[in-house]
Design an enzyme around this catalytic site. Structure first.
Site, short mmCIF file in Angstrom:
data_model
loop_
_atom_site.label_atom_id
_atom_site.label_comp_id
_atom_site.label_asym_id
_atom_site.label_seq_id
_atom_site.Cartn_x
_atom_site.Cartn_y
_atom_site.Cartn_z
N LYS A 7 30.56 40.14 44.75
CA LYS A 7 29.40 40.28 43.89
C LYS A 7 28.35 39.22 44.21
O LYS A 7 27.15 39.52 44.29
CB LYS A 7 29.82 40.17 42.42
CG LYS A 7 30.62 41.35 41.91
CD LYS A 7 31.09 41.12 40.49
CE LYS A 7 31.97 42.25 39.99
NZ LYS A 7 32.45 42.01 38.60
N GLY A 9 37.88 35.40 37.92
CA GLY A 9 37.47 34.88 39.22
C GLY A 9 36.04 34.37 39.19
O GLY A 9 35.19 34.94 38.50
N GLY A 38 31.26 36.81 39.14
CA GLY A 38 32.50 36.69 38.37
C GLY A 38 33.17 38.03 38.18
O GLY A 38 32.53 39.08 38.22
N ASP A 39 34.48 37.97 37.97
CA ASP A 39 35.23 39.20 37.69
C ASP A 39 36.46 38.84 36.87
O ASP A 39 36.98 37.71 36.98
CB ASP A 39 35.67 39.90 38.98
CG ASP A 39 36.20 41.29 38.71
OD1 ASP A 39 35.38 42.18 38.41
OD2 ASP A 39 37.42 41.49 38.76
N SER A 40 36.93 39.78 36.04
CA SER A 40 38.07 39.52 35.18
C SER A 40 39.06 40.68 35.20
O SER A 40 38.67 41.83 35.39
CB SER A 40 37.61 39.28 33.73
OG SER A 40 36.75 38.17 33.63
#
Length: 212
Positions: free
Chosen positions: A59, A116, A79-81
Site C-alpha cells: 500500500k 502491519g 497499514g493493514d490488519s
C-alpha cells in the site's frame, strides 16, 4: 512534515487526527486478494504477521511518486490488519453470514489482532529509506447472545473491519479485555508508528499539524 496515508480507512484517519496529525489521504488501490495469492503461490501460506506486513508495504509503495502533479514530500504510511483465532486468519468478512459465523466462533474467547505498518521516507520527492513493523494485541470477547450478534451484524459495522469487530464503536461493549497497545485494535499502533518515524530520523512531534 507531511504524513501521507495510503489508506481510505476511516478508523486509521480518526486515530491519526486524534493524535494531532492531519494526514494527506492517498488511496493505494492495492488488489489485496491478488497480492496475497501471488505471495502464497511463490512462498507458501503466509502467517498473519507476514500477510499484514506484505499488504502494508504494498500500500505504501503503491502511492510513491506524485500527487496532483507534485512529488510527494514527506512520510508515506501503509497499514493493514487481520485477526487470527484457532489458526485461521480473518480479514474483512464483507458478508453478513460470514460475520455471523465469526462471532459464533470468537464470542467468549480470545484471539490476536495483527497490525502491519510500513513507512517510507519520501522527503524531497524520492524514496530515501523505509521501515516496517507488526504490532499485535490480544482481544478477549464477551460471551454475547445470539440476539446481540443479530443486531450487531444487522448494523453493518462488522462487515468491513478485520475480525468483524471494532473496539471504538458499536462493538466496544462486546470486548472485555485488550492486551497490548489499544490503538492496534482500531487500525494502527500509534506507539509502533512513532517508533518507525523516529527510526527514519524524524521527530514524532514534527508531524503535529492539527489545532487541539
Amino acid at each position: 512534515m507531511r504524513l501521507y496515508l495510503a489508506s481510505t480507512s476511516p478508523a486509521r484517519l480518526a486515530l491519526l487526527r486524534a493524535a494531532g496529525i492531519e494526514p494527506v489521504v492517498v488511496p493505494s488501490h492495492v488488489d489485496e486478494p491478488a497480492a496475497v495469492a501471488a505471495a502464497e503461490a511463490e512462498h507458501g501460506p503466509l502467517s498473519a504477521d507476514a500477510m499484514v506486513q506484505l499488504l502494508a508495504r504494498l500500500k505504501a509503495e503503491a502511492v510513491r511518486g506524485t500527487l496532483d502533479g507534485e512529488p510527494l514530500d514527506g512520510l508515506i504510511f501503509g497499514g493493514d490488519s487481520a485477526f487470527a483465532i484457532d489458526g485461521a486468519i480473518h480479514g474483512k468478512p464483507h458478508l453478513p453470514e460470514v460475520a455471523w459465523e465469526r462471532w459464533l466462533q470468537q464470542r467468549g474467547r480470545t484471539g490476536v489482532l495483527h497490525s502491519g505498518h510500513w513507512l517510507i521516507d519520501h522527503r524531497d520527492g524520492r524514496e530515501n529509506a523505509a521501515a516496517g513493523a507488526v504490532a499485535t494485541a490480544a482481544v478477549t470477547f464477551a460471551d454475547i447472545t445470539d440476539v446481540e450478534i443479530d443486531a450487531y451484524v444487522a448494523s453493518g459495522e462488522p462487515l468491513e473491519v478485520a475480525g468483524a469487530f471494532t473496539v471504538d464503536s458499536l462493538g466496544g461493549p462486546f470486548i472485555t479485555r485488550v492486551e497490548g497497545d489499544p490503538s492496534t485494535v482500531v487500525g494502527l499502533s500509534l506507539s509502533t508508528l512513532r517508533d518507525l518515524v523516529r527510526e527514519l530520523g524524524v521527530e514524532w512531534t514534527s508531524l503535529w499539524n492539527r489545532d487541539r
